[in-house]
Structure formats: structure tokens, C-alpha cells
Design an enzyme around this catalytic site. Structure first.
Site, PDB file in Angstrom:
ATOM      1  N   ILE A   1     -36.178 -26.856  21.019  1.00  0.00           N
ATOM      2  CA  ILE A   1     -35.304 -27.622  21.166  1.00  0.00           C
ATOM      3  C   ILE A   1     -35.834 -28.342  22.413  1.00  0.00           C
ATOM      4  O   ILE A   1     -36.065 -28.082  23.512  1.00  0.00           O
ATOM      5  CB  ILE A   1     -33.882 -27.229  21.515  1.00  0.00           C
ATOM      6  CG1 ILE A   1     -33.714 -26.626  20.139  1.00  0.00           C
ATOM      7  CG2 ILE A   1     -32.832 -28.435  21.691  1.00  0.00           C
ATOM      8  CD1 ILE A   1     -32.117 -25.589  20.168  1.00  0.00           C
ATOM      9  N   ASP A   2     -36.156 -29.764  22.620  1.00  0.00           N
ATOM     10  CA  ASP A   2     -36.506 -30.633  23.445  1.00  0.00           C
ATOM     11  C   ASP A   2     -35.308 -31.322  24.115  1.00  0.00           C
ATOM     12  O   ASP A   2     -34.794 -32.211  23.030  1.00  0.00           O
ATOM     13  CB  ASP A   2     -37.641 -31.622  23.174  1.00  0.00           C
ATOM     14  CG  ASP A   2     -38.774 -30.799  22.630  1.00  0.00           C
ATOM     15  OD1 ASP A   2     -39.245 -29.677  23.323  1.00  0.00           O
ATOM     16  OD2 ASP A   2     -39.507 -31.121  21.667  1.00  0.00           O
TER      17      ASP A   2
END
Length: 273
Positions: free
Chosen positions: A132-133
Site C-alpha cells: 500500500i503506497d
């Protein structure tokens, strides 16, 4: 209780390995350069896991990526997670057959829950890492970005994380776009965005520049592992020294035997490294 982990992340793009700063990429060298400067059969004794991500901006070639992965996996005794553009079972299967122990998924976490569920059914939940960025905008709000950081999701981060197919993911790889490649330390505030009910091991990434940053991350009770992709800050025996520094802080890391002892033991078993 599981031991905490130090993870090294490698970024691969269109045949070269990359440095990233706020998701802007710079070529560093080919697999031959990497093998010459980073002997992963040696580095593997000072890390707990290796993550290799295909961050190609052009069309990805999974065959070329798999070939590079095979080279890295040869003699690397640390577990390997690999991903980047994984959209089919065939993609995942190819990475696992090329030396990966886990598959990393990013965009599919949010737009193809059925695929993530199928991955978990086929290979086991423990085999799936959800990457998850997250980027903090100038107004202070945080958003999830997908597709190599090019696509902003407009939902609230916590809301998106609440919708994750939790039973299909073994752990989270939480990465700060703002801190990425800066060497200024992790954004521990990202951990506040994780819903309390999302009970998954968390890898914190983005910002590590030296061993104290790794220590700061590992001492947070919400962090199960820290990752660094900062090649030059850990060149030579940098990872060895970082691990030694962290152990002095009473962080609960795995206590591997000395490298010389391990080499001797493997040699007696006829395993060359």
C-alpha cells in the site's frame, strides 16, 4: 511472538535496478552490476527477507523480471517476496517458480478483490503480501496511490483499508511516497491510519537512511518489520553493521549464527555459497 524482521527491497525497472525518490526513478545498474556490488548470498545472512518489485513504467515483461529473480534467488537463503503488476495466477505462479516465496500485490488489492481471494485460495494467505503506497497531500490529507503511484484513490485511507480482503492477505507492506528515498526516516504516522480491526503483520517502508531509522521503526509495537530500498546507504557491510546496532537495542530479531560458522556448516553439507 514472532521475531521482528529487517527487509531489503530491490526495485527493478525494464532491465535495470533502480533508486526511487518520491517514486521518481533513477537507473543504477543491471543485474550484472547488482551481482558485482551486492552479493545476496552474503547479504542474506544479515537480512530476514528480500523483496523484489517490478516498478517498470513501460510495459512490463514478466519473463525478463523472472530471469532477474532467478539470478537473485540463487544462493540467497533469505525468503523472497516478489511482485509488481501481478494480475493473473499465471503471473504469480511464474514468480514463485522463479525463486519467490511470496507474491506482492498492490493495485489489485483495491480493484480486484476476487483475484486476491483466488491467490490466497491457490497459494495460501501467508503467500500474499499487500503493498500500500500512501501520500500525504499539501493539505494534510492522505491518499492511497496505485499503478506505480500514478493513480490517486479518492476514498479515505482508513476506509480503503477497512475494505481490504483481510482473510486473503498475510501481511501489509506500508510505504510512504513522501519519505520514499529521502533517507530522512519513516513516517510512523502512517500506522495511525490502519484500522484497529485489521489485525495483520505490518512492514514499514519509505525513508530509512541509516540504522537508527530501522531501530525507530522496529521499536514501535505496531511494526513487525522494516524495509529499506536505499542501496547506497547500506553498501559494503552496511547491513551487517545495522543489524548489530539494532541487536544492541534489545530488538527481538532472529539471532543468526556467525556467517563463518554458517558457511562451514553448509560446506560440510556440500552446499556452496
Amino acid at each position: 511472538m514472532l521475531k521482528k524482521r529487517i527487509i531489503f527491497t530491490l526495485l527493478y525497472g525494464s532491465g535495470s535496478f533502480m533508486l526511487s525518490r518520491n517514486f521518481r526513478l533513477q537507473k543504477v545498474g543491471t543485474i550484472d552490476w547488482l551481482q558485482k556490488n551486492y552479493d545476496f548470498s552474503h547479504i542474506a545472512f544479515y537480512i530476514d527477507e528480500l523483496i523484489v518489485l517490478d516498478v517498470s513504467r513501460a510495459e512490463r515483461n514478466i519473463d525478463h523480471f523472472s530471469d532477474a529473480l532467478k539470478v537473485l534467488a540463487k544462493g540467497c537463503f533469505a525468503p523472497i517476496a516478489a511482485g509488481g503488476g501481478v494480475r493473473t495466477l499465471s503471473d504469480a505462479r511464474q514468480l514463485l517458480r522463479s525463486g519467490a516465496d511470496k507474491v506482492v500485490v498492490n493495485s489489485a488489492l483495491f480493484d480486484d478483490h476476487q483475484f486476491v481471494s483466488t491467490l490466497a485460495q491457490e497459494f495460501g494467505r501467508q503467500c500474499v503480501v499487500g503493498a500500500i503506497d500512501i501520500k500525504q497531500e499539501v493539505d494534510g490529507t492522505c491518499h492511497v496511490y496505485t499503478n506505480n503511484g500514478s493513480c490517486q484513490r479518492h476514498e479515505l485511507v482508513t476506509q480503503l483499508l477497512e475494505q481490504l480482503p483481510e482473510r486473503c492477505v498475510g501481511e501489509l507492506y506500508l510505504n510512504s511516497i513522501n519519505q520514499d528515498g529521502t533517507g530522512q526516516g519513516y513516517d510512523l504516522g502512517l500506522l495511525d491510519l490502519i484500522p484497529h480491526q485489521l489485525n495483520l503483520p505490518t512492514i514499514l517502508a519509505g525513508g530509512a537512511g541509516h540504522s537508527q531509522h530501522l531501530i525507530d521503526g522496529l521499536l514501535d509495537g505496531r511494526v513487525d518489520a522494516v524495509a529499506t530500498a536505499h542501496l547506497f546507504n547500506f553498501v559494503g557491510d552496511g547491513l551487517k553493521k545495522a543489524r548489530e546496532s539494532i541487536r544492541l537495542q534489545d530488538v527481538d530479531l532472529a539471532n543468526w549464527p556467525p556467517l563463518s560458522e554458517l558457511k562451514s556448516d553448509l560446506s560440510m553439507k556440500g552446499i556452496a555459497i
